[in-house]
Scaffold this motif. Structure first.
Motif, PDB file in Angstrom:
ATOM      1  N   ALA A 528       0.838  -1.206   0.000  1.00  0.00           N
ATOM      2  CA  ALA A 528       0.000   0.000   0.000  1.00  0.00           C
ATOM      3  C   ALA A 528       0.870   1.251   0.000  1.00  0.00           C
ATOM      4  N   GLY A 529       1.942   1.237   0.783  1.00  0.00           N
ATOM      5  CA  GLY A 529       2.849   2.390   0.797  1.00  0.00           C
ATOM      6  C   GLY A 529       3.566   2.567  -0.525  1.00  0.00           C
ATOM      7  N   LEU A 530       3.962   1.459  -1.146  1.00  0.00           N
ATOM      8  CA  LEU A 530       4.645   1.527  -2.440  1.00  0.00           C
ATOM      9  C   LEU A 530       3.716   2.114  -3.502  1.00  0.00           C
ATOM     10  N   GLU A 531       2.464   1.716  -3.493  1.00  0.00           N
ATOM     11  CA  GLU A 531       1.503   2.247  -4.462  1.00  0.00           C
ATOM     12  C   GLU A 531       1.330   3.751  -4.285  1.00  0.00           C
ATOM     13  N   GLN A 532       1.264   4.221  -3.026  1.00  0.00           N
ATOM     14  CA  GLN A 532       1.140   5.650  -2.768  1.00  0.00           C
ATOM     15  C   GLN A 532       2.382   6.401  -3.236  1.00  0.00           C
ATOM     16  N   ALA A 533       3.560   5.818  -3.046  1.00  0.00           N
ATOM     17  CA  ALA A 533       4.797   6.451  -3.499  1.00  0.00           C
ATOM     18  C   ALA A 533       4.810   6.584  -5.021  1.00  0.00           C
ATOM     19  N   ARG A 534       4.325   5.590  -5.712  1.00  0.00           N
ATOM     20  CA  ARG A 534       4.311   5.645  -7.180  1.00  0.00           C
ATOM     21  C   ARG A 534       3.306   6.679  -7.689  1.00  0.00           C
ATOM     22  N   GLN A 535       2.213   6.860  -6.955  1.00  0.00           N
ATOM     23  CA  GLN A 535       1.228   7.857  -7.372  1.00  0.00           C
ATOM     24  C   GLN A 535       1.725   9.282  -7.123  1.00  0.00           C
ATOM     25  N   THR A 536       2.453   9.491  -6.036  1.00  0.00           N
ATOM     26  CA  THR A 536       2.903  10.842  -5.672  1.00  0.00           C
ATOM     27  C   THR A 536       4.306  11.168  -6.161  1.00  0.00           C
ATOM     28  N   GLY A 537       5.102  10.130  -6.479  1.00  0.00           N
ATOM     29  CA  GLY A 537       6.489  10.351  -6.881  1.00  0.00           C
ATOM     30  C   GLY A 537       7.422  10.612  -5.708  1.00  0.00           C
ATOM     31  N   LYS A 538       6.920  10.470  -4.490  1.00  0.00           N
ATOM     32  CA  LYS A 538       7.765  10.711  -3.305  1.00  0.00           C
ATOM     33  C   LYS A 538       8.595   9.470  -2.971  1.00  0.00           C
ATOM     34  N   PRO A 539       9.765   9.665  -2.365  1.00  0.00           N
ATOM     35  CA  PRO A 539      10.562   8.515  -1.925  1.00  0.00           C
ATOM     36  C   PRO A 539       9.926   7.851  -0.707  1.00  0.00           C
ATOM     37  N   ILE A 540      10.331   6.626  -0.473  1.00  0.00           N
ATOM     38  CA  ILE A 540       9.819   5.829   0.651  1.00  0.00           C
ATOM     39  C   ILE A 540      10.826   5.861   1.789  1.00  0.00           C
ATOM     40  N   LEU A 541      10.335   6.069   3.008  1.00  0.00           N
ATOM     41  CA  LEU A 541      11.145   5.825   4.193  1.00  0.00           C
ATOM     42  C   LEU A 541      10.618   4.537   4.819  1.00  0.00           C
ATOM     43  N   GLU A 572       7.659  15.135   2.745  1.00  0.00           N
ATOM     44  CA  GLU A 572       8.537  14.739   1.649  1.00  0.00           C
ATOM     45  C   GLU A 572       8.650  13.230   1.443  1.00  0.00           C
ATOM     46  N   TYR A 573       8.263  12.450   2.421  1.00  0.00           N
ATOM     47  CA  TYR A 573       8.443  10.993   2.340  1.00  0.00           C
ATOM     48  C   TYR A 573       7.110  10.270   2.508  1.00  0.00           C
ATOM     49  N   ILE A 574       7.062   9.070   1.957  1.00  0.00           N
ATOM     50  CA  ILE A 574       5.986   8.117   2.258  1.00  0.00           C
ATOM     51  C   ILE A 574       6.534   7.183   3.339  1.00  0.00           C
ATOM     52  N   LEU A 575       5.981   7.282   4.532  1.00  0.00           N
ATOM     53  CA  LEU A 575       6.476   6.515   5.673  1.00  0.00           C
ATOM     54  C   LEU A 575       5.777   5.156   5.729  1.00  0.00           C
ATOM     55  N   ILE A 576       6.579   4.095   5.727  1.00  0.00           N
ATOM     56  CA  ILE A 576       6.062   2.730   5.871  1.00  0.00           C
ATOM     57  C   ILE A 576       6.696   2.131   7.126  1.00  0.00           C
ATOM     58  N   SER A 577       5.895   1.932   8.162  1.00  0.00           N
ATOM     59  CA  SER A 577       6.377   1.376   9.427  1.00  0.00           C
ATOM     60  C   SER A 577       5.982  -0.092   9.521  1.00  0.00           C
ATOM     61  N   SER A 631      13.360   4.617  -3.696  1.00  0.00           N
ATOM     62  CA  SER A 631      12.585   5.367  -4.687  1.00  0.00           C
ATOM     63  C   SER A 631      11.348   4.548  -5.037  1.00  0.00           C
ATOM     64  N   PRO A 632      10.338   5.141  -5.679  1.00  0.00           N
ATOM     65  CA  PRO A 632       9.143   4.372  -6.051  1.00  0.00           C
ATOM     66  C   PRO A 632       9.434   3.176  -6.946  1.00  0.00           C
ATOM     67  N   ASP A 633      10.561   3.222  -7.702  1.00  0.00           N
ATOM     68  CA  ASP A 633      10.904   2.065  -8.530  1.00  0.00           C
ATOM     69  C   ASP A 633      11.983   1.198  -7.864  1.00  0.00           C
ATOM     70  N   LEU A 634      12.098   1.321  -6.538  1.00  0.00           N
ATOM     71  CA  LEU A 634      12.897   0.429  -5.693  1.00  0.00           C
ATOM     72  C   LEU A 634      14.399   0.609  -5.849  1.00  0.00           C
ATOM     73  N   HIS A 635      14.855   1.833  -6.170  1.00  0.00           N
ATOM     74  CA  HIS A 635      16.270   2.172  -6.050  1.00  0.00           C
ATOM     75  C   HIS A 635      16.584   2.470  -4.584  1.00  0.00           C
ATOM     76  N   ILE A 636      17.671   1.911  -4.084  1.00  0.00           N
ATOM     77  CA  ILE A 636      18.128   2.278  -2.744  1.00  0.00           C
ATOM     78  C   ILE A 636      18.841   3.623  -2.852  1.00  0.00           C
ATOM     79  N   LEU A 637      18.353   4.613  -2.146  1.00  0.00           N
ATOM     80  CA  LEU A 637      18.818   5.983  -2.325  1.00  0.00           C
ATOM     81  C   LEU A 637      20.015   6.337  -1.452  1.00  0.00           C
ATOM     82  N   ASN A 638      20.181   5.640  -0.355  1.00  0.00           N
ATOM     83  CA  ASN A 638      21.191   6.023   0.628  1.00  0.00           C
ATOM     84  C   ASN A 638      21.583   4.808   1.438  1.00  0.00           C
TER      85      ASN A 638
END
Length: 667
Positions: A528-541, A572-577, A631-638
């Motif tokens: 669900a968090g991944l889908e929201q990230a893809r819709q908004t273009g925001k990175p995932i935490l 700025e982030y989509i938070l997935i806990s 990232s929404p396409d599953l790149h590890i950013l950091n």
């Protein structure tokens, strides 16, 4: 017998929770290999055969082994009484027996192999398969639990098919846990460089143990022994230098004894470096610790006394007088440790509880704490032997030592509530919401202050007619602490001095818009968090956390509450806990067995099992808190990060946003 059962239960639960959470690199293969077959006797009668091949030197325990020792094997027949009936009990092949000195029972076990059979009568002609679950314990230097599921095909088409603990099941569910990550080298480089952050708690734990030892010195079990023991060494020795040397050696033996007490925990550690950390996430262990600390507290209140068997002290004391020399002095130190247990035991229990809640390897933490405790106990014996004139300045034994014990009793009750809170959080019982927890701590703080002011007394202690400076200062600090807790209870403000100990702010009696830290919007399902990230273009935490994770609460209350950090997380982030210790059971259709790349399998029964396996399989990590930027396409950013300070965490979030811009702009 009760003590033996409790200790055995703790050992089993420790092994059980750890066996289900072994890291990918940790090996952890089952020493028992299973096979099975089915024999048809008549149209409706079958005999089920179970065979276990056991690795050398390991023991699998019989169904009939003595109570109080290792756990017996148990078979669970699914659907029995509905579609088929059992004919008699499960029979087993030849066993061996041996006396276990630890548990003081004669155990019955199998070596190398075991064969079990069960006859059944089928009442449903359409029954095509029988499922049986086996639960067992296997021991060598340590004991570990195991489980296995057998599927007996009654039509003969799949007589050797096994699923469950040994084989993966539901490939579609198993595959959903594995991500197609990109730029994985960034994550791996971070792990090799120790980018997890956070401060090293080792010196703090040593200091905690040292403080505990200093407190133990002030109890009536230890304090009167100081002048007696030092005088014995200085007066009974041939000369002063020999007396000083003996007293110093005596102190060294005290340190050694408490160090040796921590070594058994390293036996668990040899199986898995995170084994004792599982205490913080196991409901039943937390309940056991809660009860133990309540028992300790009331012993400090003077209602009863917890002592080790008097024969132990008598034997050690007699041996020290008979043997003499260095061995005799060591036995004298051992005698002190035994006879002072009624005062030092609860303090050592608190030390164990603190190390279980601390970050890092618990066995190592406990060893450092024990060294600090033993050193604090030993120092006075060496110092007063070197400077015997100081003995005259020691305060006289008296009622003040009973006051110290009662104060420790209140502290034990406070720690007991923390363990009950852990169980409540993980089990989602809703008993100790944040307000209830704080209210109980307020009552304890007021109670402690009232006791120090002489409002009431415990046991046979005399009522106080006047309050000295020490008691007055202690009462003042207790009441100030109660006021601080009251402010947090009424205002709802974070209690940063206590971060990690009370339940999280969203675990409340009030109506809360979200069940996420600090009222943030978060997702507790990755998809669900991944889908929201893809819709908004925001990175995932990606936040790997736990209900009973102290350091997770510290990060949320001390770092995430920073205005700039909060803004970044909120906007700025989509938070997935993902809570790796969540014991909510998954629907049966969503339970499966996951196979890691190493070949090891894990049964996924609960929400926590799923996210624990998800963390290990994709990121090779088992600790919490653990933060990953995607990232929404599953790149590890950091690089991943763990427990750290506000500035480092804020810079890490900003760096992740820049990396997301680069990934989004790449062709």
């Amino acid at each position: 017998m009760a003590k033996k059962i409790i200790l055995n239960s703790i050992a089993f639960l420790l092994a059980l929770t750890t066996w289900s959470q072994l890291p990918v690199s940790g090996g952890g293969e089952d020493p028992v290999s299973w096979s099975h077959s089915v024999e048809q006797v008549t149209d409706s009668t079958y005999v089920l055969h179970f065979r276990a091949d056991i690795e050398t030197d390991w023991h699998l325990y019989s169904q009939h082994t003595a109570e109080g020792g290792a756990l017996p094997i148990e078979f669970e027949f699914e659907g029995v009484g509905k579609t088929y009936e059992l004919v008699g009990p499960v029979t087993e092949s030849e066993t061996h027996t041996a006396y276990n000195e630890i548990f003081e029972v004669v155990e019955t076990f199998f070596k190398e192999s075991a064969h079990f059979t069960q006859e059944i009568v089928v009442s449903d002609a359409d029954l095509s398969a029988v499922r049986v679950n086996a639960y067992y314990q296997v021991c060598k230097e340590v004991c570990i639990p195991g489980e296995h599921q057998f599927v007996f095909s009654l039509d003969g088409s799949q007589t050797q098919v096994e699923t469950g603990a040994g084989e993966p099941s539901h490939p579609e569910l198993s595959g959903s846990l594995k991500l197609d990550l990109k730029n994985v080298a960034t994550l791996q480089a971070a792990g090799s460089q120790g980018a997890a952050g956070g401060e090293n708690p080792l010196w703090a734990l040593f200091g905690l143990g040292f403080l505990g030892g200093l407190i133990a010195l002030l109890t009536p079990c230890v304090f009167p022994m100081i002048p007696l023991t030092v005088s014995f060494f200085t007066k009974q020795s041939a000369n002063r230098s020999r007396g000083v040397a003996n007293a110093v050696f005596y102190g060294s033996c005290i340190v050694l004894i408490y160090f040796l007490l921590s070594l058994p925990f390293h036996l668990f550690d040899s199986v898995d470096s995170q084994i004792l950390n599982s205490i913080a996430t196991n409901i039943w262990l937390n309940l056991v610790f809660f009860l133990v600390f309540v028992v300790f507290a009331f012993s400090f209140f003077g209602y009863y006394e917890l002592t080790l068997p008097a024969s132990w002290a008598n034997r050690a004391d007699a041996a020290s007088g008979r043997i003499g020399g260095a061995v005799g002095i060591f036995l004298m130190a051992l005698t002190l440790a035994i006879v002072s247990f009624s005062c030092t035991g609860p303090i050592l229990g608190g030390l164990l509880g603190s190390t279980a809640l601390a970050e890092g390897d618990v066995a190592t933490n406990l060893t450092l704490g024990m060294l600090g405790f033993g050193l604090a106990l030993a120092l006075p014996f060496a110092l007063f032997a070197l400077f015997p004139s100081w003995l005259s300045r020691l305060p006289q034994s008296g009622g003040w030592m009973e006051t110290v014990k009662v104060v420790l009793g209140f502290l034990e009750l406070g720690l007991a509530l923390k363990f009950l809170s852990n169980a409540d959080l993980v089990g989602h019982w809703g008993i100790l919401k944040r307000e209830v927890f704080l209210a109980l701590w307020i009552l304890l703080a007021i109670g402690l202050g009232g006791y120090l002011l002489g409002w009431f007394r415990f046991g046979k202690s005399r009522p106080r007619t006047r309050v000295g400076l020490g008691r007055g200062l202690g009462a003042f600090l207790s009441l100030v602490f109660a006021a601080y807790l009251g402010y947090g209870l009424v205002s709802g403000s974070p209690l940063k001095l206590l971060s990690g100990f009370p339940p999280p702010d969203f675990y409340t009696l009030k109506e809360s818009p979200t069940d996420c830290p600090l009222g943030l919007d978060c997702y507790k399902e990755f998809d669900a968090g991944l889908e929201q990230a893809r819709q908004t273009g925001k990175p995932i935490l990606l936040d790997f956390t736990g209900w009973a994770c102290v350091n997770c609460r510290k990060m949320e209350e001390q770092v995430w509450s920073n205005p700039e950090v909060f803004r970044l997380l909120d906007e700025e982030y989509i938070l997935i806990s993902l809570y790796v210790d969540d014991r909510e059971e998954l629907p049966e259709s969503e339970q499966f067995v996951f196979r890691f790349d190493s070949g090891r399998t894990k049964r996924i029964r609960t929400v926590g099992d799923r996210w624990s396996a998800f963390q290990t399989a994709n990121f090779g990590a088992v600790s919490q808190p653990y933060y990953v930027q995607l990232s929404p396409d599953l790149h590890i950013l950091n690089p991943a990060i763990q427990n750290t300070d506000t500035r480092t965490y804020r810079d890490w979030l900003v760096s992740g946003l820049r990396a997301q811009e680069q990934v989004a702009g790449a062709p």
